[in-house]
Design a protein around this motif. Structure first.
Motif, PDB file in Angstrom:
ATOM      1  N   UNK A  92     -21.609 -22.824  36.063  1.00  0.00           N
ATOM      2  CA  UNK A  92     -21.386 -24.208  36.523  1.00  0.00           C
ATOM      3  C   UNK A  92     -21.561 -25.174  35.357  1.00  0.00           C
ATOM      4  N   UNK A  93     -20.941 -26.334  35.441  1.00  0.00           N
ATOM      5  CA  UNK A  93     -21.195 -27.420  34.484  1.00  0.00           C
ATOM      6  C   UNK A  93     -22.518 -28.081  34.870  1.00  0.00           C
ATOM      7  N   UNK A  94     -23.332 -28.623  33.967  1.00  0.00           N
ATOM      8  CA  UNK A  94     -23.112 -28.608  32.533  1.00  0.00           C
ATOM      9  C   UNK A  94     -23.680 -27.330  31.904  1.00  0.00           C
ATOM     10  N   UNK A  95     -23.107 -26.935  30.764  1.00  0.00           N
ATOM     11  CA  UNK A  95     -23.699 -25.859  29.961  1.00  0.00           C
ATOM     12  C   UNK A  95     -23.515 -26.215  28.489  1.00  0.00           C
ATOM     13  N   UNK A  96     -24.328 -25.547  27.669  1.00  0.00           N
ATOM     14  CA  UNK A  96     -24.244 -25.810  26.230  1.00  0.00           C
ATOM     15  C   UNK A  96     -23.300 -24.775  25.629  1.00  0.00           C
ATOM     16  N   UNK A 127     -32.663 -21.959  34.366  1.00  0.00           N
ATOM     17  CA  UNK A 127     -31.328 -21.346  34.368  1.00  0.00           C
ATOM     18  C   UNK A 127     -30.279 -22.113  33.563  1.00  0.00           C
ATOM     19  N   UNK A 128     -30.700 -22.772  32.487  1.00  0.00           N
ATOM     20  CA  UNK A 128     -29.708 -23.413  31.615  1.00  0.00           C
ATOM     21  C   UNK A 128     -28.921 -22.313  30.905  1.00  0.00           C
ATOM     22  N   UNK A 129     -27.667 -22.583  30.653  1.00  0.00           N
ATOM     23  CA  UNK A 129     -26.802 -21.566  30.050  1.00  0.00           C
ATOM     24  C   UNK A 129     -26.319 -22.007  28.670  1.00  0.00           C
ATOM     25  N   UNK A 130     -26.419 -21.071  27.714  1.00  0.00           N
ATOM     26  CA  UNK A 130     -25.803 -21.260  26.398  1.00  0.00           C
ATOM     27  C   UNK A 130     -24.634 -20.281  26.318  1.00  0.00           C
ATOM     28  N   UNK A 131     -23.457 -20.816  26.056  1.00  0.00           N
ATOM     29  CA  UNK A 131     -22.272 -19.971  25.879  1.00  0.00           C
ATOM     30  C   UNK A 131     -21.940 -19.939  24.392  1.00  0.00           C
ATOM     31  N   UNK A 132     -21.749 -18.752  23.836  1.00  0.00           N
ATOM     32  CA  UNK A 132     -21.320 -18.653  22.433  1.00  0.00           C
ATOM     33  C   UNK A 132     -19.957 -17.983  22.418  1.00  0.00           C
TER      34      UNK A 132
END
Ligand code: KG4
Ligand code: ZN
Length: 414
Positions: free
Chosen positions: A162-166, A318-323
């Motif tokens: 879901x938004x927001x994510x880093x 549950x913050x998400x970091x996408x690389x």
């Protein structure tokens, strides 16, 4: 900025009848009703000619890719007119292959999505002019795609994010950290002040003449460094991460490239070998440069996570970091990022390596995301241009309280 008209003038325009012939080869029937939301994605921003058909559920119906890596390795880097010529030679075949493997007739497509920025002007022009002729024939909408937006959103095809994510986007042409608040709503937190990490790794690999190394001769620079680093000792050379004191989330890779270059020159003298021959310490150099790259990327990303959490820009749990991006296919760099996300109670998500590097699927999926959100779907393509360079707005900030024993431990112990 070049306009499409200028680009089209520079290209040999396949005649209308050739495009009709191309469409007829699929049994194209202009009167048929569309049953599914299927998008054809086309990518030609750099050195890969790629196409894919993806539907709304994220199902990939078919894809095809032609990589120019081996050609550009021989010339020691991408020569834009060569890249353009190779895109021209391959685009029709690649689009045809993506459509025929998906068993989709062009008449079933809901739209065509194509990368229009950023990238090499000559390469972008080939994909754009081909796509515009196709949408004109098929009478379907066109969705212009931002290459980095596509890299950032690929993860949503694979996981429920879901938004927001880093997002951390690290490739051959780009390096940025951004908060993704919506399909086309990005807050830029930091970027490279000079070159991108992939560019730096490609230059180091070239300087080490890895194209002559039997195990790495067909690999991209970054991949060759990752491969060779497994056989080396990262602590053999002490290369310090750049920007240790900078209280922001920017990156820099030029210094790292120059330090490595000096080490290589020194070793060449010591070993009494000529530039162009492979050093006995090549694997140690690869391991050290990969390690320092990973430390630098991990530290800047750590700052961005802390900043976002401090300002409630990301959820506390549950913050998400996408690389993503080509360099994010590197497992050593992923491991460094995992240490950072574990220390900050975040989840690290990375697409599989083949979806981190450039591909048609990410472009088609970005088209689906935009179609769903109703953003940037064009029914009239008059005046559409490609944009090789982007003007980005940057948010300036400092983080003073940066502490993480886990991260410090990893950086010191390697
Ligand atoms: O995303 P991408 O395919 O194209 C750009 O948009 O730039 O990224 C290509 C870059 C190249 O610089 C390549 O050397 C690097 O990604 N790369 C890697 C790896 N695989 C590709 N860098 C580090 N480790 C890898 N395994
Ligand atoms: Zn890319």
């Amino acid at each position: 900025m070049l306009t499409l008209h200028k680009a089209a003038a520079a290209l040999p325009k396949p005649s209308r009848s050739r495009m009709c012939e191309f469409l007829r080869s699929f049994g194209f029937d202009p009167g048929k009703l569309f049953l599914h939301k299927l998008i054809l994605g086309i990518e030609t921003s750099c050195d890969d000619t790629a196409a894919a058909v993806v539907d709304e559920s994220g199902k990939v119906w078919g894809e095809a890719i032609h990589s120019q890596t081996e050609v550009h390795l021989k010339t020691g880097g991408i020569v834009p007119p060569v890249a353009q010529q190779l895109h021209r030679e391959n685009i029709q075949r690649i689009v045809k292959e993506a459509l025929s493997t998906s068993k989709i007739s062009p008449s079933e497509l809901s739209a065509i999505a194509t990368t229009v920025k950023p990238g090499l002007a000559l390469s972008l022009g080939v994909g754009l002019s081909f796509s515009l002729r196709l949408v004109d024939q098929l009478k379907i909408p066109f969705i212009p795609i931002h290459h980095m937006e596509a890299h950032a959103l690929t993860i949503r095809l694979l996981n429920k994010v879901e938004f927001p994510f880093l997002v951390l986007l690290i490739s051959g042409g780009h390096c940025l950290l951004a908060l993704v608040r919506g399909v086309s709503d990005f807050l830029l937190l930091g970027k490279s002040l000079d070159i991108a990490p992939g560019d730096m790794l490609d230059k180091v690999a070239r300087r080490l003449s890895l194209i002559k190394h039997p195990e790495c001769s067909t690999m991209s620079g970054g991949k060759a460094i990752e491969h060779l680093a497994k056989q080396g000792n990262k602590l053999h050379f002490d290369i310090k991460p750049p920007m240790q004191r900078a209280k922001n989330c920017d990156f820099s890779f030029t210094g790292l490239q120059h330090v490595t270059d000096r080490i290589i020159t020194q070793k060449e003298k010591e070993e009494g070998i000529q530039k162009g021959q492979i050093l006995s310490s090549a694997a140690h150099i690869a391991a050290a440069v990969q390690h320092t790259t990973a430390c630098h990327i991990a530290k800047r990303t750590h700052r961005a996570i802390l900043f976002c959490k401090q300002r409630d820009l990301l959820p506390q749990s549950n913050a998400v970091l996408v690389a993503s991006g080509g360099v994010a296919s590197n497992f050593y760099i992923r491991k460094a990022l995992e240490i950072v996300t574990n220390a900050t109670q975040c989840t690290l998500l990375c697409p599989p390596p083949r979806l981190c590097t450039d591909n048609g699927i990410m472009i088609a999926w970005n088209g689906i995301e935009r179609l769903r959100a109703g953003v940037g779907v064009l029914y009239n393509t008059e005046g559409i241009r490609y944009e090789p360079k982007l003007l980005g707005k940057k948010l300036s900030f400092t983080i003073n309280s940066l502490k993480s024993t886990t991260l410090e431990y990893w950086v010191r112990s390697g």
